[in-house]
Design a protein around this motif. Structure first.
Motif, mmCIF file in Angstrom:
data_model
loop_
_atom_site.group_PDB
_atom_site.id
_atom_site.type_symbol
_atom_site.label_atom_id
_atom_site.label_comp_id
_atom_site.label_asym_id
_atom_site.label_seq_id
_atom_site.Cartn_x
_atom_site.Cartn_y
_atom_site.Cartn_z
ATOM 1 N N MET A 1 0.855 -1.171 0.000
ATOM 2 C CA MET A 1 0.000 0.000 0.000
ATOM 3 C C MET A 1 0.900 1.231 0.000
ATOM 4 N N ASP A 2 0.621 2.180 -0.895
ATOM 5 C CA ASP A 2 1.455 3.368 -0.939
ATOM 6 C C ASP A 2 1.120 4.331 0.199
ATOM 7 N N ASN A 8 -4.820 8.214 3.565
ATOM 8 C CA ASN A 8 -6.269 8.332 3.378
ATOM 9 C C ASN A 8 -7.008 7.341 4.263
ATOM 10 N N ASN A 9 -6.509 6.120 4.360
ATOM 11 C CA ASN A 9 -7.138 5.123 5.219
ATOM 12 C C ASN A 9 -7.093 5.547 6.681
ATOM 13 N N TYR A 10 -5.968 6.117 7.096
ATOM 14 C CA TYR A 10 -5.840 6.571 8.479
ATOM 15 C C TYR A 10 -6.830 7.694 8.764
ATOM 16 N N ASN A 65 -18.387 7.572 5.061
ATOM 17 C CA ASN A 65 -17.735 6.587 4.204
ATOM 18 C C ASN A 65 -18.756 6.029 3.220
ATOM 19 N N PRO A 66 -18.779 6.544 1.992
ATOM 20 C CA PRO A 66 -19.773 6.082 1.012
ATOM 21 C C PRO A 66 -19.583 4.623 0.593
ATOM 22 N N ASN A 67 -18.448 4.028 0.900
ATOM 23 C CA ASN A 67 -18.185 2.633 0.534
ATOM 24 C C ASN A 67 -18.463 1.674 1.684
ATOM 25 N N ILE A 68 -19.283 2.096 2.624
ATOM 26 C CA ILE A 68 -19.552 1.313 3.835
ATOM 27 C C ILE A 68 -20.192 -0.030 3.501
ATOM 28 N N PHE A 69 -19.776 -1.028 4.218
ATOM 29 C CA PHE A 69 -20.416 -2.342 4.200
ATOM 30 C C PHE A 69 -20.830 -2.591 5.640
#
Length: 88
Positions: A1-2, A8-10, A65-69
């Motif tokens: 992971m770059d 961004n994940n943090y 988070n629009p990508n929520i699962f």
């Protein structure tokens, strides 16, 4: 992971924590997970709460988070600090 993806994940991770802490007024447990299909590492959020708190999460979390699962489960009993004792 770059580094950019990691940053961004943090930030998303931190926003998620602040959302639960401030808006839902619930603590969370973050677990390490791995997607079976993609084999990517993911953070899994475990949170217990009331029906009213679920309403807040379901309506506001996609904004964060629009990508929520998300999965929602009925729980018969929750014991521990911060939860009322069951009435028998």
């Amino acid at each position: 992971m770059d580094t950019k993806t990691s940053d961004n994940n943090y930030r998303l991770f931190k926003r998620t924590f602040c959302f639960f802490d401030r808006k839902v007024k619930r603590g969370v447990t973050f677990l390490e997970g791995e997607g079976d299909y993609t084999r990517t590492q993911q953070k899994v959020i475990n949170c217990m709460g009331s029906t009213i708190q679920l309403f807040v999460v379901k309506n506001l979390f996609p904004v964060i988070n629009p990508n929520i699962f998300m999965t929602v489960m009925d729980t018969l009993e929750i014991r521990g600090s911060g939860f009322n004792k069951p009435v028998f």
